[in-house]
Structures are given as structure tokens and as C-alpha cells.
Write an enzyme that holds these catalytic residues in place. Structure first.
Site, PDB file in Angstrom:
ATOM      1  N   SER A 139      -1.076  -4.861  -3.462  1.00 14.91           N
ATOM      2  CA  SER A 139      -2.060  -4.689  -2.398  1.00 14.91           C
ATOM      3  C   SER A 139      -3.288  -4.030  -2.999  1.00 14.91           C
ATOM      4  O   SER A 139      -3.215  -3.429  -4.088  1.00 14.91           O
ATOM      5  CB  SER A 139      -1.483  -3.795  -1.296  1.00 14.91           C
ATOM      6  OG  SER A 139      -2.473  -3.422  -0.348  1.00 14.91           O
ATOM      7  N   TYR A 152       2.874   3.322   2.604  1.00 11.68           N
ATOM      8  CA  TYR A 152       2.636   1.960   2.120  1.00 11.68           C
ATOM      9  C   TYR A 152       1.997   1.993   0.735  1.00 11.68           C
ATOM     10  O   TYR A 152       2.408   1.252  -0.167  1.00 11.68           O
ATOM     11  CB  TYR A 152       1.740   1.222   3.104  1.00 11.68           C
ATOM     12  CG  TYR A 152       1.444  -0.209   2.719  1.00 11.68           C
ATOM     13  CD1 TYR A 152       2.397  -1.209   2.893  1.00 11.68           C
ATOM     14  CD2 TYR A 152       0.208  -0.566   2.185  1.00 11.68           C
ATOM     15  CE1 TYR A 152       2.125  -2.527   2.542  1.00 11.68           C
ATOM     16  CE2 TYR A 152      -0.076  -1.874   1.832  1.00 11.68           C
ATOM     17  CZ  TYR A 152       0.884  -2.851   2.011  1.00 11.68           C
ATOM     18  OH  TYR A 152       0.614  -4.149   1.665  1.00 11.68           O
ATOM     19  N   LYS A 156       3.361   0.257  -2.904  1.00  9.25           N
ATOM     20  CA  LYS A 156       2.615  -0.738  -3.660  1.00  9.25           C
ATOM     21  C   LYS A 156       2.190  -0.220  -5.035  1.00  9.25           C
ATOM     22  O   LYS A 156       2.120  -0.999  -5.999  1.00  9.25           O
ATOM     23  CB  LYS A 156       1.421  -1.235  -2.847  1.00  9.25           C
ATOM     24  CG  LYS A 156       1.845  -2.034  -1.610  1.00  9.25           C
ATOM     25  CD  LYS A 156       2.769  -3.201  -1.966  1.00  9.25           C
ATOM     26  CE  LYS A 156       3.160  -4.041  -0.777  1.00  9.25           C
ATOM     27  NZ  LYS A 156       4.043  -5.159  -1.145  1.00  9.25           N
TER      28      LYS A 156
END
Length: 230
Positions: A139, A152, A156
């Protein structure tokens, strides 16, 4: 129709980017072995796309389920040419100290452990054959950070390190690539960006650019942190 059909393993194939990739790969003549967690969506794909495509209900956070999936599609005798670890979750926006422990754990289980499980069960046969590409979706938030997205971001950033270390271990002729897909109007983006998510490209529009890039990856790209350009 593709001149050389590839066997593609794709996690999170039933929605968002996964569904858009499934549709585009099949339209180009490639064979998909996909998975998702929602049985009704998996069944829809089975009805829409018959053999040689296969779709299974798999929670990638379960090593046992991923192992069963590999056996069900005979991944030892027929290893994939391209593995795409796409399945992932995002946290509800909040400061890190307010993140529920179970939500943080679930993101780690799916976004990181799930990638490891797929690698563990599918990559050994690819290594024995000496060819294949593993793409782990990262990401922009795997290379930068944002407030209220720390869980998150953590997953990533982990994918970036895991993938680039894996690239050092693969034999010549293979590749592992961390790929930033870009910003696309998916359910996940709507959680993160709310109403402004609609300003971004649709999954179908994105797939028109992403699928050719994915199909063109090879040993030359091993360990390279790449991105799908908008």
C-alpha cells in the site's frame, strides 16, 4: 485471448480489486484459482466462471484452511505461475491507543499471517520447478504513514519487509514483488476516506492497468517495490 495462459492464484478474489482482477485475467485467457471468505460470493464466481477456473472458501488467516486449499487444487503437481496475495483488511480509523485489541490482532492475522500461509503452502512447488512470481499487495501506507491507520500501516510495512527478504531467498528465475496498487474506490477506501473515496478510480478501471503490469512481471523485478500508476 492470451498467447500463453498463466495459472494464477489469487486471494480475496470475490470483491473489490480481487474481483476486478479475476474478471480481467479471465477475459485475457488466463486461469484463476481464487478464494474468498463469503460462501455466497464464492458460489457466484463458480456459477459465472466454470472450469478450468476454481474458487474456494478460504480464510487465509488459517494455516489449516490454506493447506487444504493447496491440496484441493493439487498445487504440488500444478504450481501457480503467479501468486497474488491480495486479501486484506483495514482498521476503523482511530488513534492507535484506541484500537481494539481484537481488531489489531485480526488485521495481523489476515494481512501478514495470511500472506505467510499462502507462501508456505504454494511457493515450495514453485521453487522446485524453478519459476514463478509472488506478488504481495502492499500500500502507499506500507511506504508512508497516516494518522488513525497505524494498525493497517503496520501490516503493510511488514509486507514490504517480508517480501523483500523473500526475494533474497528465491532461486534465480523467480521473483517476489511488493506492489502498491494505488488509490482505488473500494470498500476499504470508503472506510478510510469516507465520501471522498468516490473521487478515485473504480476497481474495473484500475484492473485495465494493473493486470498487464502483473502479467509482465518476471525475474528482473525480484525484490523491487513497485506500484500501479494511475
Amino acid at each position: 485471448m492470451a498467447s500463453e495462459s498463466k495459472r494464477i492464484l489469487l486471494t480475496g478474489a470475490t470483491r473489490g480489486l480481487g474481483l476486478a482482477m479475476t474478471e480481467e485475467f479471465i477475459a485475457r485467457g488466463h486461469t484463476i484459482a481464487g478464494c474468498g471468505t463469503r460462501r455466497e460470493l464464492v458460489e457466484k464466481l463458480r456459477q459465472r466462471f466454470g472450469a478450468p477456473h476454481t474458487f474456494h472458501v478460504v480464510d487465509v488467516s488459517s494455516d489449516e484452511q490454506v493447506g487444504r486449499w493447496a491440496r484441493d487444487i493439487d498445487a504440488v503437481e500444478q504450481p501457480p505461475d503467479l501468486v497474488i496475495n491480495n486479501a486484506a483488511l483495514i482498521n476503523v480509523p482511530a488513534p492507535l491507543w484506541e484500537a481494539p485489541a481484537d481488531e489489531f490482532a485480526r488485521l495481523m492475522q489476515v494481512n501478514v499471517n495470511g500472506v505467510f500461509h499462502v507462501i508456505r503452502h504454494f511457493v515450495p512447488a514453485m521453487v522446485r520447478r524453478g519459476s514463478g512470481v509472488i506478488v504481495n499487495f502492499s500500500s502507499g501506507w506500507g511506504r508512508s504513514v497516516a494518522a488513525e491507520a497505524a494498525p493497517y500501516c503496520a501490516t503493510k510495512w511488514a509486507i514490504e519487509g517480508l517480501t523483500r527478504a523473500l526475494a533474497e531467498e528465491l532461486p534465480r528465475g523467480m521473483a517476489a514483488v511488493p506492489l502498491n496498487p494505488g488509490v482505488i474506490n473500494t470498500d476499504m477506501l470508503q472506510v478510510a476516506f469516507a465520501d471522498s473515496a468516490s473521487e478515485y478510480q473504480s476497481p474495473a478501471e484500475w484492473a485495465q492497468k494493473a493486470v498487464p503490469l502483473l502479467l509482465g512481471l518476471g525475474a528482473k523485478d525480484n525484490g523491487q517495490p513497485l506500484a500501479v500508476r494511475s
